[in-house]
Design an enzyme around this catalytic site. Sequence first.
Site, mmCIF file in Angstrom:
data_model
loop_
_atom_site.group_PDB
_atom_site.id
_atom_site.type_symbol
_atom_site.label_atom_id
_atom_site.label_comp_id
_atom_site.label_asym_id
_atom_site.label_seq_id
_atom_site.Cartn_x
_atom_site.Cartn_y
_atom_site.Cartn_z
ATOM 1 N N GLU A 115 0.874 -1.081 -0.223
ATOM 2 C CA GLU A 115 0.052 -0.053 0.143
ATOM 3 C C GLU A 115 0.840 1.225 0.004
ATOM 4 O O GLU A 115 0.835 2.170 -0.787
ATOM 5 C CB GLU A 115 -0.900 -0.077 1.211
ATOM 6 N N GLU A 135 -4.260 -9.534 3.417
ATOM 7 C CA GLU A 135 -5.129 -9.220 4.450
ATOM 8 C C GLU A 135 -6.329 -10.278 4.288
ATOM 9 O O GLU A 135 -6.846 -10.601 5.514
ATOM 10 C CB GLU A 135 -5.507 -7.909 4.374
HETATM 11 N N1 COA Z 1 4.631 -8.961 11.840
HETATM 12 C C1 COA Z 1 5.677 -9.183 12.900
HETATM 13 N N2 COA Z 1 6.894 -9.769 12.589
HETATM 14 C C2 COA Z 1 7.006 -10.370 11.484
HETATM 15 C C3 COA Z 1 6.203 -10.162 10.499
HETATM 16 C C4 COA Z 1 4.890 -9.493 10.685
HETATM 17 N N3 COA Z 1 4.139 -9.274 9.570
HETATM 18 N N4 COA Z 1 6.745 -10.686 9.279
HETATM 19 C C5 COA Z 1 7.637 -11.221 9.489
HETATM 20 N N5 COA Z 1 8.079 -11.060 10.839
HETATM 21 C C6 COA Z 1 9.349 -11.584 11.906
HETATM 22 C C7 COA Z 1 9.199 -13.011 12.139
HETATM 23 O O1 COA Z 1 8.497 -13.132 13.091
HETATM 24 C C8 COA Z 1 10.682 -12.990 12.237
HETATM 25 O O2 COA Z 1 11.095 -12.644 13.529
HETATM 26 P P1 COA Z 1 11.858 -13.712 14.405
HETATM 27 O O3 COA Z 1 13.197 -13.760 13.442
HETATM 28 O O4 COA Z 1 12.103 -12.738 15.577
HETATM 29 O O5 COA Z 1 11.369 -14.862 14.538
HETATM 30 C C9 COA Z 1 11.158 -12.335 11.065
HETATM 31 O O6 COA Z 1 10.305 -11.088 10.765
HETATM 32 C C10 COA Z 1 11.775 -13.040 9.657
HETATM 33 O O7 COA Z 1 10.493 -13.477 9.333
HETATM 34 P P2 COA Z 1 10.477 -15.189 8.858
HETATM 35 O O8 COA Z 1 9.007 -15.488 8.826
HETATM 36 O O9 COA Z 1 11.500 -15.851 9.797
HETATM 37 O O10 COA Z 1 11.060 -15.217 7.439
HETATM 38 P P3 COA Z 1 10.557 -16.246 6.525
HETATM 39 O O11 COA Z 1 11.655 -15.850 5.192
HETATM 40 O O12 COA Z 1 10.494 -17.379 6.916
HETATM 41 O O13 COA Z 1 9.146 -15.621 5.970
HETATM 42 C C11 COA Z 1 7.357 -14.382 5.242
HETATM 43 C C12 COA Z 1 8.933 -14.688 5.249
HETATM 44 C C13 COA Z 1 7.206 -12.841 4.630
HETATM 45 C C14 COA Z 1 6.838 -15.200 4.310
HETATM 46 C C15 COA Z 1 6.932 -14.466 6.541
HETATM 47 O O14 COA Z 1 7.721 -13.515 7.651
HETATM 48 C C16 COA Z 1 5.125 -14.007 6.596
HETATM 49 O O15 COA Z 1 4.339 -14.560 5.985
HETATM 50 N N6 COA Z 1 4.958 -12.844 7.370
HETATM 51 C C17 COA Z 1 3.894 -12.383 7.573
HETATM 52 C C18 COA Z 1 3.331 -11.414 6.199
HETATM 53 C C19 COA Z 1 1.975 -10.905 6.555
HETATM 54 O O16 COA Z 1 1.072 -11.543 6.478
HETATM 55 N N7 COA Z 1 2.126 -9.422 6.865
HETATM 56 C C20 COA Z 1 0.763 -8.922 7.196
HETATM 57 C C21 COA Z 1 0.039 -8.131 6.160
HETATM 58 S S1 COA Z 1 -1.350 -7.194 6.629
#
Ligand code: COA
Length: 247
Positions: A115, A135
């Site tokens: 966004e 979302e």
């Molecule tokens: N909010 C808070 N923390 C987040 C986050 C989020 N939306 N997305 C990633 N992080 C944090 C993880 O908890 C992790 O922290 P840690 O190392 O302290 O555990 C760090 O960022 C790295 O993320 P990780 O999930 O280990 O990396 P990955 O390569 O395995 O996966 C993503 C990457 C983007 C696929 C995965 O993090 C994800 O799906 N995140 C959520 C995306 C999302 O739904 N966003 C909200 C949109 S409204």
Amino acid sequence: MDTFITIIYEKQDEIAYVTLNRPDVLNVYNMQMRDELFQVLAAIRDDPEVRAVIFQGAGERAFCAGADLSEFLTAPSPTIARQVRWERDVWGLFLSIPQLLIAALHGYVLGDGLEMALCCDIRIASEDVRMGAPEAGLGIIPAAGGSQTLPRTIGRAPALDMLLTGRWVTAEEACRLGLVNKVVPRGELLSSAERVANRIKGYDPAAVKSAKQAVNRGLDLSLLEGLELEARLGSSLLVSQVDRKRD
Ligand code: COA
């Protein structure tokens, strides 16, 4: 300006750089980032020295992976949230900025990250970009204008596909959809954004502002109203240029 925790703000040669700076958590957007962005965007809007702004993400993995989900269940009540939104409308502020806004995107560009990029005028992506709107899968809808800015950018059918399924798109597909203007190798991302910024530095800022207004406001008008808007903006630009030459 205050020292920031979640972003880095720099200014060099009439270009402002806003770096989302929470690389350990993929630069996710939290309340502190909202407040800091609000402060920085207001300063940029009122700073005639800034001709273009480049938004980027710190670290190798993401521009911004969306909202900070650790704040998800600690969100304030809807009444307080509405009050804060009214007072700190970061997204409205984004859209009111007269200067050229460029998003330099790499890695994850999800949710609020997408966004934020959509609030910019030009989006340049590196080859590793993954863009999506997760979302709906979380039981919410975009809250930073994405349900409006995405279809206005790529059209209704692809926007619905992205918003309803949460499917990520690659750099190649993003470029094909018009979601990004161009794709470059990761090592050339910043220099490519700077090239665009440098190009408009010599232009009349009023012309850049008027062109942005004509397109962005015009998209919400009928063709006839849009043409009137264009004529109005064009003639007031001309008048201001003549006045300046006279002074
Ligand atoms: N909010 C808070 N923390 C987040 C986050 C989020 N939306 N997305 C990633 N992080 C944090 C993880 O908890 C992790 O922290 P840690 O190392 O302290 O555990 C760090 O960022 C790295 O993320 P990780 O999930 O280990 O990396 P990955 O390569 O395995 O996966 C993503 C990457 C983007 C696929 C995965 O993090 C994800 O799906 N995140 C959520 C995306 C999302 O739904 N966003 C909200 C949109 S409204």
